[in-house]
Write a protein that holds these residues in place. Structure first.
Motif, mmCIF file in Angstrom:
data_model
loop_
_atom_site.group_PDB
_atom_site.id
_atom_site.type_symbol
_atom_site.label_atom_id
_atom_site.label_comp_id
_atom_site.label_asym_id
_atom_site.label_seq_id
_atom_site.Cartn_x
_atom_site.Cartn_y
_atom_site.Cartn_z
ATOM 1 N N LEU A 95 0.078 84.430 -11.624
ATOM 2 C CA LEU A 95 0.624 83.423 -12.360
ATOM 3 C C LEU A 95 -0.664 82.172 -12.055
ATOM 4 O O LEU A 95 -0.962 82.103 -11.075
ATOM 5 C CB LEU A 95 2.002 82.644 -12.001
ATOM 6 C CG LEU A 95 2.400 81.615 -12.809
ATOM 7 C CD1 LEU A 95 2.823 81.979 -14.133
ATOM 8 C CD2 LEU A 95 3.792 81.005 -12.058
ATOM 9 N N ARG A 96 -1.130 81.575 -13.249
ATOM 10 C CA ARG A 96 -2.137 80.593 -12.885
ATOM 11 C C ARG A 96 -1.637 79.258 -13.818
ATOM 12 O O ARG A 96 -1.754 79.705 -15.054
ATOM 13 C CB ARG A 96 -3.490 80.979 -13.240
ATOM 14 C CG ARG A 96 -4.533 79.920 -13.024
ATOM 15 C CD ARG A 96 -4.789 79.615 -11.672
ATOM 16 N NE ARG A 96 -5.310 80.288 -10.637
ATOM 17 C CZ ARG A 96 -5.532 80.038 -9.394
ATOM 18 N NH1 ARG A 96 -5.479 79.023 -9.203
ATOM 19 N NH2 ARG A 96 -5.974 80.931 -8.656
ATOM 20 N N ARG A 97 -1.714 78.126 -13.499
ATOM 21 C CA ARG A 97 -1.473 77.074 -14.488
ATOM 22 C C ARG A 97 -0.241 77.131 -15.354
ATOM 23 O O ARG A 97 -0.169 76.870 -16.587
ATOM 24 C CB ARG A 97 -2.601 77.018 -15.391
ATOM 25 C CG ARG A 97 -3.887 76.350 -14.557
ATOM 26 C CD ARG A 97 -5.297 76.446 -15.462
ATOM 27 N NE ARG A 97 -6.341 75.854 -14.592
ATOM 28 C CZ ARG A 97 -7.512 76.033 -15.060
ATOM 29 N NH1 ARG A 97 -7.828 76.501 -16.211
ATOM 30 N NH2 ARG A 97 -8.342 75.275 -14.277
ATOM 31 N N GLY A 98 0.866 78.048 -14.539
ATOM 32 C CA GLY A 98 2.061 77.985 -15.387
ATOM 33 C C GLY A 98 2.014 79.401 -16.523
ATOM 34 O O GLY A 98 2.950 79.495 -17.168
ATOM 35 N N GLN A 99 0.919 80.095 -16.604
ATOM 36 C CA GLN A 99 0.603 80.958 -17.435
ATOM 37 C C GLN A 99 0.262 82.428 -16.650
ATOM 38 O O GLN A 99 -0.112 82.548 -15.678
ATOM 39 C CB GLN A 99 -0.409 80.874 -18.469
ATOM 40 C CG GLN A 99 0.094 79.577 -19.336
ATOM 41 C CD GLN A 99 1.057 79.693 -20.407
ATOM 42 O OE1 GLN A 99 1.402 80.829 -21.034
ATOM 43 N NE2 GLN A 99 1.878 78.529 -20.631
ATOM 44 N N PRO A 100 0.490 83.580 -17.375
ATOM 45 C CA PRO A 100 -0.147 84.690 -16.684
ATOM 46 C C PRO A 100 -1.504 84.666 -16.648
ATOM 47 O O PRO A 100 -2.020 84.220 -17.136
ATOM 48 C CB PRO A 100 0.196 85.733 -17.846
ATOM 49 C CG PRO A 100 1.377 85.210 -18.824
ATOM 50 C CD PRO A 100 1.005 83.616 -18.761
ATOM 51 N N THR A 101 -1.853 85.233 -15.233
ATOM 52 C CA THR A 101 -3.275 85.189 -15.020
ATOM 53 C C THR A 101 -4.083 85.824 -16.132
ATOM 54 O O THR A 101 -3.410 86.738 -16.686
ATOM 55 C CB THR A 101 -3.358 85.983 -13.726
ATOM 56 O OG1 THR A 101 -2.854 86.930 -13.338
ATOM 57 C CG2 THR A 101 -2.995 84.695 -12.477
ATOM 58 N N CYS A 102 -5.437 85.862 -15.938
ATOM 59 C CA CYS A 102 -6.253 86.497 -17.004
ATOM 60 C C CYS A 102 -6.169 87.880 -16.975
ATOM 61 O O CYS A 102 -5.964 88.643 -18.020
ATOM 62 C CB CYS A 102 -7.837 86.077 -17.035
ATOM 63 S SG CYS A 102 -8.784 86.230 -18.296
ATOM 64 N N HIS A 103 -6.136 88.484 -16.025
ATOM 65 C CA HIS A 103 -5.982 90.055 -15.811
ATOM 66 C C HIS A 103 -4.785 90.650 -16.232
ATOM 67 O O HIS A 103 -4.639 91.552 -16.865
ATOM 68 C CB HIS A 103 -6.410 90.686 -14.459
ATOM 69 C CG HIS A 103 -5.378 90.280 -13.250
ATOM 70 N ND1 HIS A 103 -5.399 89.185 -12.760
ATOM 71 C CD2 HIS A 103 -4.580 91.136 -12.767
ATOM 72 C CE1 HIS A 103 -4.453 89.157 -11.793
ATOM 73 N NE2 HIS A 103 -4.053 90.358 -11.975
ATOM 74 N N VAL A 104 -3.795 89.779 -16.069
ATOM 75 C CA VAL A 104 -2.498 90.221 -16.424
ATOM 76 C C VAL A 104 -2.386 90.135 -17.834
ATOM 77 O O VAL A 104 -1.687 91.053 -18.648
ATOM 78 C CB VAL A 104 -1.301 89.261 -15.737
ATOM 79 C CG1 VAL A 104 0.102 89.695 -16.640
ATOM 80 C CG2 VAL A 104 -1.274 89.420 -14.579
ATOM 81 N N GLN A 105 -2.990 89.199 -18.602
ATOM 82 C CA GLN A 105 -2.954 89.084 -19.936
ATOM 83 C C GLN A 105 -3.924 89.893 -20.708
ATOM 84 O O GLN A 105 -3.523 90.476 -22.010
ATOM 85 C CB GLN A 105 -3.314 87.711 -20.378
ATOM 86 C CG GLN A 105 -2.834 87.229 -21.924
ATOM 87 C CD GLN A 105 -1.560 86.878 -22.033
ATOM 88 O OE1 GLN A 105 -0.802 86.753 -21.218
ATOM 89 N NE2 GLN A 105 -1.118 86.951 -23.374
ATOM 90 N N TYR A 106 -4.965 90.248 -20.108
ATOM 91 C CA TYR A 106 -6.166 91.029 -20.742
ATOM 92 C C TYR A 106 -6.614 92.171 -20.126
ATOM 93 O O TYR A 106 -7.562 92.896 -20.711
ATOM 94 C CB TYR A 106 -7.212 89.861 -21.132
ATOM 95 C CG TYR A 106 -6.869 88.752 -22.061
ATOM 96 C CD1 TYR A 106 -6.878 89.300 -23.292
ATOM 97 C CD2 TYR A 106 -6.756 87.587 -21.721
ATOM 98 C CE1 TYR A 106 -6.417 88.167 -24.384
ATOM 99 C CE2 TYR A 106 -6.273 86.449 -22.403
ATOM 100 C CZ TYR A 106 -5.960 86.766 -23.743
ATOM 101 O OH TYR A 106 -5.566 85.699 -24.712
ATOM 102 N N GLY A 107 -6.270 92.551 -18.981
ATOM 103 C CA GLY A 107 -6.552 93.809 -18.178
ATOM 104 C C GLY A 107 -7.853 93.186 -17.292
ATOM 105 O O GLY A 107 -8.388 92.235 -17.514
#
Length: 298
Positions: A95-107
């Motif tokens: 979690l970062r800035r209330g959103q999924p972190t970049c690697h969670v979202q895009y690998g």
């Protein structure tokens, strides 16, 4: 919760627009483009751009193009560092800035490459003519800004190594401050200097005063971060609360206790404010951002 001062709100609006314009200049393939936008455009306090603007505004009422480019560059470096810091091989955050972190979202591979390209983009921006409207480029200022940002980026990485090495260990205050003067403080101080070099000649006394201010503020920022990891909640922080304790990071509350850490944060902010008070310039923007940082909740 302490409300953001108007100067910070204005800075956030300015940098958000400038970041959007900057990213639009780069032709990136998918999914790298989406990952870069995710890493950069999801908000954040934008403290480093605000400090860059504030340093330029010690002399100028209108932020010069060189300071606007520098604010974008330092924020791109900051966003790269967060993207890499969140990776499973580092802090493994989801979690970062209330959103999924970049690697969670895009690998993981795409997140790693997004961080990589944000570094090079930062220096492309510094050497560009973005936001210029007929003003003549000062190559000496550009070179100085590149040196400042490159040095701070290297220090930040060294600080991250020291931070990882300190996990699960007891280190003394001197060692802990060495970690954070590099990992956090170097980029905060760089943001200030990046703006200041657009306003003052090298060697001006104000640079000594700004270094004192930046050193105190950068350390205070990290002490406050350590405190908030204990006292705030995930929904407010925008990242996982209590993570420092989970991974046994070396922090100021762990070293000296919560109350002593809070007292130390106040002391450091007072040092920063004293450095500002000694400057014969318009320190209003920097003073308001400094005050906000002491009372922030995320």
């Amino acid at each position: 919760m302490s409300a953001a001062p108007q100067v910070l709100i204005d800075a956030q609006q300015q940098i958000q627009n400038d970041l959007q314009d900057t990213l639009n200049h780069f032709d990136l393939p998918s999914p790298l483009k989406e990952a870069v936008y995710h890493a950069v455009m999801l908000g954040g306090k934008r403290i480093r751009p605000a400090l860059c603007y504030g340093a330029a505004q010690l002399k100028y009422s209108v932020i010069p193009a060189a300071a606007r480019r520098a604010a974008v560059a330092v924020e791109l470096i900051h966003c790269y560092s967060l993207t890499h810091d969140d990776l499973p091989c580092m802090d493994d955050d989801e979690l970062r800035r209330g959103q999924p972190t970049c690697h969670v979202q895009y690998g993981q591979a795409t997140a790693l490459l997004a961080g990589d390209i944000l570094q090079s983009m930062a220096f492309e921006v510094l050497g560009s003519r973005l936001f210029a409207h007929g003003d003549v480029a000062d190559q000496a200022i550009t070179l100085r800004q590149m040196q400042i940002l490159a040095t701070a980026s290297s220090k930040m990485v060294c600080g991250q190594v020291l931070d990882l090495q300190a996990e699960g260990r007891q280190i003394n205050q001197q060692a802990l401050e060495n970690v954070h003067r590099n990992k956090t403080g170097a980029l905060i101080q760089a943001a200030i200097m990046l703006g200041a070099v657009t306003a003052y000649p090298v060697g001006d006394l104000i640079f000594t005063q700004l270094r004192q201010y930046g050193q105190a503020l950068g350390l205070a920022f990290q002490v406050q971060d350590d405190i908030l990891d204990i006292t705030s909640e995930t929904a407010v922080l925008g990242k996982t609360a209590g993570k420092d304790q989970q991974v046994q990071k070396s922090t100021y509350p762990a070293l000296m206790g919560l109350q002593s850490a809070q007292d130390y944060a106040t002391q450091l902010h007072q040092q920063a404010e004293s450095a500002l008070a000694s400057m014969p310039a318009n320190t209003q923007t920097l003073a308001q951002v400094t005050d906000f940082l002491l009372h922030r909740q995320n």
